[in-house]
Design a protein around this motif. Structure first.
Motif, PDB file in Angstrom:
ATOM      1  N   ILE A   1      30.992  46.457  35.414  1.00 24.48           N
ATOM      2  CA  ILE A   1      30.322  47.082  36.512  1.00 24.48           C
ATOM      3  C   ILE A   1      29.676  48.453  35.826  1.00 24.48           C
ATOM      4  O   ILE A   1      28.534  48.905  36.097  1.00 24.48           O
ATOM      5  N   ARG A   2      30.423  49.393  35.195  1.00 22.34           N
ATOM      6  CA  ARG A   2      30.115  50.443  34.610  1.00 22.34           C
ATOM      7  C   ARG A   2      28.653  49.992  33.799  1.00 22.34           C
ATOM      8  O   ARG A   2      27.603  50.792  33.919  1.00 22.34           O
TER       9      ARG A   2
ATOM     10  N   GLN B   1      42.466  39.531  42.188  1.00 17.15           N
ATOM     11  CA  GLN B   1      43.238  40.909  42.205  1.00 17.15           C
ATOM     12  C   GLN B   1      43.797  41.198  40.949  1.00 17.15           C
ATOM     13  O   GLN B   1      43.979  42.336  40.416  1.00 17.15           O
ATOM     14  N   ALA B   2      44.173  40.014  40.101  1.00 18.59           N
ATOM     15  CA  ALA B   2      44.516  40.579  38.474  1.00 18.59           C
ATOM     16  C   ALA B   2      43.456  41.069  37.918  1.00 18.59           C
ATOM     17  O   ALA B   2      43.699  42.260  37.133  1.00 18.59           O
ATOM     18  N   CYS B   3      42.198  40.431  37.919  1.00 19.86           N
ATOM     19  CA  CYS B   3      41.062  41.310  37.384  1.00 19.86           C
ATOM     20  C   CYS B   3      40.758  42.617  37.733  1.00 19.86           C
ATOM     21  O   CYS B   3      40.575  43.444  37.001  1.00 19.86           O
ATOM     22  N   LEU B   4      41.097  43.015  39.107  1.00 21.28           N
ATOM     23  CA  LEU B   4      40.847  44.141  39.470  1.00 21.28           C
ATOM     24  C   LEU B   4      41.599  45.196  38.725  1.00 21.28           C
ATOM     25  O   LEU B   4      41.212  46.455  38.629  1.00 21.28           O
ATOM     26  N   VAL B   5      42.946  45.056  38.416  1.00 22.44           N
ATOM     27  CA  VAL B   5      43.777  46.156  37.964  1.00 22.44           C
ATOM     28  C   VAL B   5      43.695  46.064  36.392  1.00 22.44           C
ATOM     29  O   VAL B   5      44.515  46.682  36.001  1.00 22.44           O
ATOM     30  N   ASN B   6      42.781  45.258  35.636  1.00 28.81           N
ATOM     31  CA  ASN B   6      42.616  45.275  34.341  1.00 28.81           C
ATOM     32  C   ASN B   6      41.391  45.896  33.903  1.00 28.81           C
ATOM     33  O   ASN B   6      40.365  46.044  34.823  1.00 28.81           O
ATOM     34  N   HIS B   7      41.202  45.966  32.613  1.00 22.24           N
ATOM     35  CA  HIS B   7      40.183  46.856  32.072  1.00 22.24           C
ATOM     36  C   HIS B   7      38.652  46.293  32.356  1.00 22.24           C
ATOM     37  O   HIS B   7      37.618  47.100  32.773  1.00 22.24           O
TER      38      HIS B   7
ATOM     39  N   ALA C   1      41.667  48.338  50.328  1.00 25.98           N
ATOM     40  CA  ALA C   1      40.319  47.971  50.691  1.00 25.98           C
ATOM     41  C   ALA C   1      39.590  46.908  50.044  1.00 25.98           C
ATOM     42  O   ALA C   1      38.796  46.103  50.530  1.00 25.98           O
ATOM     43  N   VAL C   2      39.753  46.894  48.697  1.00 23.42           N
ATOM     44  CA  VAL C   2      38.918  46.203  47.770  1.00 23.42           C
ATOM     45  C   VAL C   2      39.934  44.676  48.035  1.00 23.42           C
ATOM     46  O   VAL C   2      38.790  43.577  48.176  1.00 23.42           O
ATOM     47  N   ARG C   3      41.100  44.416  48.108  1.00 21.47           N
ATOM     48  CA  ARG C   3      41.518  43.355  48.336  1.00 21.47           C
ATOM     49  C   ARG C   3      41.150  42.570  49.807  1.00 21.47           C
ATOM     50  O   ARG C   3      40.974  41.503  49.805  1.00 21.47           O
ATOM     51  N   ASP C   4      40.936  43.577  50.722  1.00 19.71           N
ATOM     52  CA  ASP C   4      40.812  43.039  52.183  1.00 19.71           C
ATOM     53  C   ASP C   4      39.246  42.357  51.872  1.00 19.71           C
ATOM     54  O   ASP C   4      39.212  41.497  52.785  1.00 19.71           O
TER      55      ASP C   4
ATOM     56  N   LYS D   1      29.096  47.736  43.844  1.00 24.71           N
ATOM     57  CA  LYS D   1      28.915  49.168  43.361  1.00 24.71           C
ATOM     58  C   LYS D   1      29.817  49.901  44.507  1.00 24.71           C
ATOM     59  O   LYS D   1      30.878  50.635  44.128  1.00 24.71           O
ATOM     60  N   ALA D   2      29.952  49.446  45.740  1.00 26.39           N
ATOM     61  CA  ALA D   2      30.675  49.878  46.815  1.00 26.39           C
ATOM     62  C   ALA D   2      31.999  49.720  46.363  1.00 26.39           C
ATOM     63  O   ALA D   2      33.077  50.428  46.521  1.00 26.39           O
ATOM     64  N   LEU D   3      32.342  48.391  46.136  1.00 25.66           N
ATOM     65  CA  LEU D   3      33.857  47.998  45.663  1.00 25.66           C
ATOM     66  C   LEU D   3      34.172  48.866  44.354  1.00 25.66           C
ATOM     67  O   LEU D   3      35.472  49.176  44.663  1.00 25.66           O
ATOM     68  N   LEU D   4      33.577  48.942  43.407  1.00 27.31           N
ATOM     69  CA  LEU D   4      34.104  49.741  42.406  1.00 27.31           C
ATOM     70  C   LEU D   4      34.438  51.183  43.095  1.00 27.31           C
ATOM     71  O   LEU D   4      35.477  51.649  42.457  1.00 27.31           O
ATOM     72  N   GLU D   5      33.539  51.852  43.713  1.00 24.96           N
ATOM     73  CA  GLU D   5      33.814  53.229  44.245  1.00 24.96           C
ATOM     74  C   GLU D   5      35.138  53.141  45.045  1.00 24.96           C
ATOM     75  O   GLU D   5      36.237  53.980  44.873  1.00 24.96           O
ATOM     76  N   ALA D   6      35.337  52.097  46.071  1.00 29.02           N
ATOM     77  CA  ALA D   6      36.740  51.790  46.658  1.00 29.02           C
ATOM     78  C   ALA D   6      37.801  51.654  45.731  1.00 29.02           C
ATOM     79  O   ALA D   6      38.980  51.910  46.104  1.00 29.02           O
ATOM     80  N   LEU D   7      37.565  50.827  44.771  1.00 27.78           N
ATOM     81  CA  LEU D   7      38.599  50.531  43.691  1.00 27.78           C
ATOM     82  C   LEU D   7      39.275  51.974  43.145  1.00 27.78           C
ATOM     83  O   LEU D   7      40.442  51.958  42.959  1.00 27.78           O
ATOM     84  N   LYS D   8      38.667  53.021  43.067  1.00 25.93           N
ATOM     85  CA  LYS D   8      39.093  54.362  42.598  1.00 25.93           C
ATOM     86  C   LYS D   8      40.306  55.057  43.649  1.00 25.93           C
ATOM     87  O   LYS D   8      41.039  55.826  43.279  1.00 25.93           O
TER      88      LYS D   8
END
Length: 379
Positions: free
Chosen positions: A339-340, A327-333, A107-110, A95-102
């Motif tokens: 998570i939503r 990383q590829a998953c993070l920038v895709n749909h 930070a998420v990659r780190d 959940k924290a990662l999803l917030e950071a992703l926005k």
């Protein structure tokens, strides 16, 4: 007088904020306890209200302390456990990662980079490492336990790699340890997110020992009482508890179904696995079919290729591959959508894109496996 009162209340407000910040800092510091007890370093994941989910701060602090203990001639044993009765560690704090992703993708990659560096450090640790995987152990929780020399399960252990349900892949080295399990068990676990329970965590080969949960405190005390623990006498202590355990001794859900798992999950494509499950037609096969049909089609195809490629790679090579895949998953749909559906709206109805396996092409897959990554993983 009014000015004086205003300054007083302003001071009081500022003081309250500072107290709150100090309290927050104290609470953050308590997310993981790092203690020396006798000859042992003891790591306690200390977020029981969120099932001991890993934060970035926890990962960083565990890594730094692990390295110190590894160099310390007086630390001869490392134990990791979770606070409370429900979980060892339910994974990363998604959940924290999803917030950071926005707001901050760096930070998420780190987070993932530091997590994988910790996984590798546990694997290469020169001191005996004992993970007490009592309770829920998923994702990142598997990553901080499975690479230790000793992994102790109890009848309350529940272990899974459920990432395909959130549009991700079974990372933290899943591409390394899953295909090395017996038969096609790892492929089954990675694709379906199936939950191994109790003694099956040991039967599957993930735990090295099985101990009754009511004896876990005594086991830890006996380990801490060792004057100069070696790998051999740590193994002796664990074995003494393991051999006395009678809970579910002759019960194994997984072994009952290994023939079906080996047959159905031996295919080279997800479509073929689905066909084999349909042909099998048993209640077990049809249940797995229902589960797979709910997963992200993209994640399923990436995961199968990840496991196939990982079966011949070193752990470091797999972690590098997974760092780029994630990383590829993070920038895709699919990841934010998963998570939503699971954790935010909790409607459990993700709208995957693409929604059908047939729409996930080889070209799509190659995109994930050739993703250049950012600030690449280095050990």
């Amino acid at each position: 007088m009014c000015g004086l009162m205003s300054r007083f209340y302003s001071f009081k407000r500022t003081n309250t904020i500072l107290q709150h910040l100090r309290l927050s800092s104290h609470m953050d510091a308590a997310e993981v306890l790092l203690e020396r007890k006798g000859c042992a370093g003891v790591i306690t994941l200390n977020r029981p209200k969120v099932l001991n989910a890993l934060s970035f701060d926890m990962i960083r602090r565990i890594y730094l302390q692990l390295k110190k203990w590894e160099q310390d001639p007086e630390t001869l044993l490392i134990i990791i456990k979770g606070a409370g009765e429900k979980a060892f560690c339910a994974g990363g704090d998604i959940k924290a990662l999803l917030e950071a992703l926005k707001t901050d993708q760096n930070a998420v990659r780190d987070f993932f980079r530091e997590e994988y560096i910790l996984n590798n450090a546990i694997d290469s640790c020169r001191k005996p490492y004992v993970a007490l995987i009592h309770g829920i152990t998923m994702g990142g929780g598997v990553g901080v336990s499975v690479y230790g020399q000793f992994r102790v399960a109890t009848e309350k252990s529940v272990l899974a790699m459920p990432e395909t349900a959130i549009g991700l892949v079974p990372d933290v080295g899943g591409g390394y340890f899953l295909p090395r399990l017996q038969g096609k068990l790892g492929y089954f676990l990675g694709l379906t997110g199936f939950r191994l329970k109790g003694r099956d965590v040991y039967t599957a080969g993930i735990a090295t020992h099985f101990v009754d949960s009511e004896k876990l405190v005594m086991l830890e005390e006996d380990l801490l009482a060792l004057k100069s623990p070696s790998k051999e006498n740590i193994a002796d202590v664990l074995e003494s508890y393991h051999t006395k355990s009678r809970i579910d001794q002759d019960k194994s859900y997984i072994l009952e179904h290994m023939d079906k798992i080996n047959r159905c999950f031996s295919a080279d494509t997800v479509e073929q696995i689905i066909e084999y499950l349909q042909q099998d037609g048993s209640p077990f096969a049809l249940e797995q079919l229902k589960v797979i049909n709910k997963m992200s089609p993209t994640s399923l195809k990436i995961t199968l290729r990840q496991l196939m490629e990982g079966s011949s790679k070193t752990l470091q090579e797999v972690l590098l591959m997974e760092y780029r895949l994630v990383q590829a998953c993070l920038v895709n749909h699919d990841f934010p959508e998963g998570i939503r559906a699971l954790l935010v709206d909790k409607d459990r109805s993700p709208k995957w894109k693409p929604a059908d396996l047939k729409e996930v092409t080889d070209e799509d897959l190659n995109y994930y496996f050739t993703f250049p990554g950012s600030n690449d993983l280095k050990f």
